[in-house]
Design an enzyme around this catalytic site. Structure first.
Site, PDB file in Angstrom:
ATOM      1  CE  LYS A  60     -50.753  58.880  79.508  1.00  0.00           C
ATOM      2  NZ  LYS A  60     -50.781  58.491  80.933  1.00  0.00           N
TER       3      LYS A  60
ATOM      4  CB  CYS B 140     -53.483  54.090  77.990  1.00  0.00           C
ATOM      5  SG  CYS B 140     -54.872  55.169  78.400  1.00  0.00           S
TER       6      CYS B 140
ATOM      7  CB  VAL C  33     -59.620  60.831  81.496  1.00  0.00           C
ATOM      8  CG1 VAL C  33     -60.101  60.348  82.867  1.00  0.00           C
ATOM      9  CG2 VAL C  33     -58.786  59.751  80.825  1.00  0.00           C
TER      10      VAL C  33
ATOM     11  CB  THR D 270     -52.707  57.234  84.209  1.00  0.00           C
ATOM     12  OG1 THR D 270     -53.964  56.751  83.721  1.00  0.00           O
ATOM     13  CG2 THR D 270     -51.774  56.054  84.434  1.00  0.00           C
TER      14      THR D 270
ATOM     15  N   GLY E 175     -50.898  42.128  65.204  1.00  0.00           N
ATOM     16  CA  GLY E 175     -50.989  43.323  64.376  1.00  0.00           C
ATOM     17  C   GLY E 175     -49.700  44.113  64.385  1.00  0.00           C
TER      18      GLY E 175
END
Length: 440
Positions: A266, A263, A11, A122, A256
């Site tokens: 968690k 991301c 990030v 985040t 799938g």
């Protein structure tokens, strides 16, 4: 503007480089000396299409630099972003905020004049409040505004997402930060960037809510795929049929082996834990986490069934190891659980991935690694597609049949049609589609 990015991981690096490309002066800071030295040499620690060239261009232009010197960087900046990791904490699943809080203390020690501190990592609701408390406690004289500005970047398309966002969420409790953050993002659009200003806590929750909703959407269509297999329906047609409804939309409706990455796993877990702490449990999210965890091993059992049920002593070739294409990220990749399931059933596994081999070696033990798809398939009793890299979309089935021990293909991403594979003599298994359905 002068911007410091604390943390040069995925990030931080992508955000810092893109801000520099907007024309800002950006310094990316990291405590990892070897990473910083590598970045100075133009060596990029992650695979992200277009990133290497963008870094080179902005370093050459003098807008982007890398350092381990927090003090000098922070003191000279108008805006300081915190973009450090928030992994799931061992033992309880909560987000580990130790890196965020450590960064806040360091920033507080060196900040000069009025500075906007922006949490890009985040983080759970209330983290901004704690960051502000830490700054005030560490340096009571600090003149700062603490802002939440979550990222919404898709690995493999991060640069495009950053430069052409659906929205830019900015949470603030200090109005002085509004003009600063507007200026940070002003270069995005000639008229007006799609800025959504909220309170800080609302901004923090938006990030988790968005990822949790998308994770639920993936999990929903995976459960529909299981039902389709039982009733003889086609999940791809179901996806299209519901996705054409504007209230639902077509994205994230591809069946799938389950979601993975840095991301969704968690963030869904952290949201569930936060909700429990506030005595407001989110049962849908808790169920989503459980279903997704179970699905990955279920896909391994699906391979076992496709191979006749007894795979002890047999060889399986796995194509695609990363959690999605166009990244080298192995975090929570479905391939990990699928391969473990195959090994538990007694099979030997050979894997191949276009970009994730180095990272895969760090998390998957006791498998062989091939140099390409055909080397992986040589002598195999079955070929399994786990990640839908483009180079797996046009495999030479005549060649594969000539080198494989048994012509069995398990397509966990529904890349192929049954008829185009079966005509080459392959037994074909996909997800959520009848074995003879050639309508798509």
């Amino acid at each position: 503007m002068r911007i410091t990015m604390i943390g040069s991981g995925y990030v931080g690096l992508v955000s810092g480089v893109c801000f520099a490309d907007f024309g800002h002066e950006v310094i990316c800071v990291d405590k990892d000396t070897s990473k910083i030295e590598a970045l100075k040499r133009g060596e990029i620690p992650i695979f992200e299409p277009g990133l290497e060239q963008l870094v080179a261009d902005n370093v050459r232009a003098g807008r982007l630099s890398f350092t381990t010197d927090v003090e000098t960087s922070v003191a000279a900046s108008d805006v300081v972003f915190i973009a450090v990791g928030t992994p799931s904490r061992r033992g309880d699943g909560h987000a580990d905020l130790s890196y965020v809080y450590a960064a806040a203390r360091e920033i507080a020690e060196h900040v000069k004049d009025f500075t906007v501190i922006v949490t890009k990592s985040t983080v759970p609701v209330g983290t901004g409040d704690e960051v502000e408390r830490i700054v005030r406690e560490t340096n009571p004289q600090a003149d700062v505004a603490v802002v939440s500005n979550p990222e919404f970047l898709r690995e493999g398309a991060a640069i495009e997402d950053f430069k052409r966002p659906d929205r830019i969420v900015i949470g603030l409790n200090d109005e002085r930060a509004r003009g600063v953050m507007t200026e940070v993002y002003r270069p995005l659009y000639l008229n007006q960037a799609p800025l959504l200003f909220t309170s800080r806590r609302t901004s923090e929750l938006i990030k988790y809510a968005a990822n949790a909703f998308l994770a639920m959407k993936i999990t929903f269509i995976n459960e529909m795929a299981d039902l389709c297999e039982k009733v003889g329906a086609n999940v791809q047609e179901v996806s299209r049929g519901i996705g054409l409804d504007g209230r639902i939309g077509s994205k994230f409706l591809h069946a799938g082996p389950g979601y993975g990455g840095s991301c969704f796993p968690k963030d869904t877990l952290a949201l569930a834990k936060t909700a429990q702490d506030y005595d407001s449990p989110v049962r849908l999210i808790e169920t989503t986490v459980s279903i997704n965890d179970n699905r990955k091993r279920a896909m391994g059992r699906k391979v076992v069934t496709a191979m006749g049920g007894d795979i002890r002593g047999k060889s399986v070739a796995v194509l695609g190891l990363t959690f999605k294409p166009n990244t080298d990220d192995m975090r929570d990749s479905p391939a990990i659980s699928i391969i473990q399931t195959l090994q538990d059933a007694g099979a030997t596994v050979t894997g191949y991935d276009p970009e994730g081999m180095e990272n895969a070696r760090q998390v998957i033990d006791n498998i062989a690694y091939a140099e390409d798809a055909y080397s992986a398939a040589r002598g195999a009793d079955a070929l399994v597609i786990v990640t839908e890299w483009n180079q797996f979309r046009a495999l030479d089935f005549v060649r594969l049949k000539s080198i494989m021990k048994a012509p069995v293909l398990v397509d966990l991403r529904n890349i192929y049609r049954h008829d185009e594979v079966a005509k080459h003599g392959f037994a074909y298994t996909s997800v959520g589609r009848p074995s003879s359905d050639d309508t798509l």
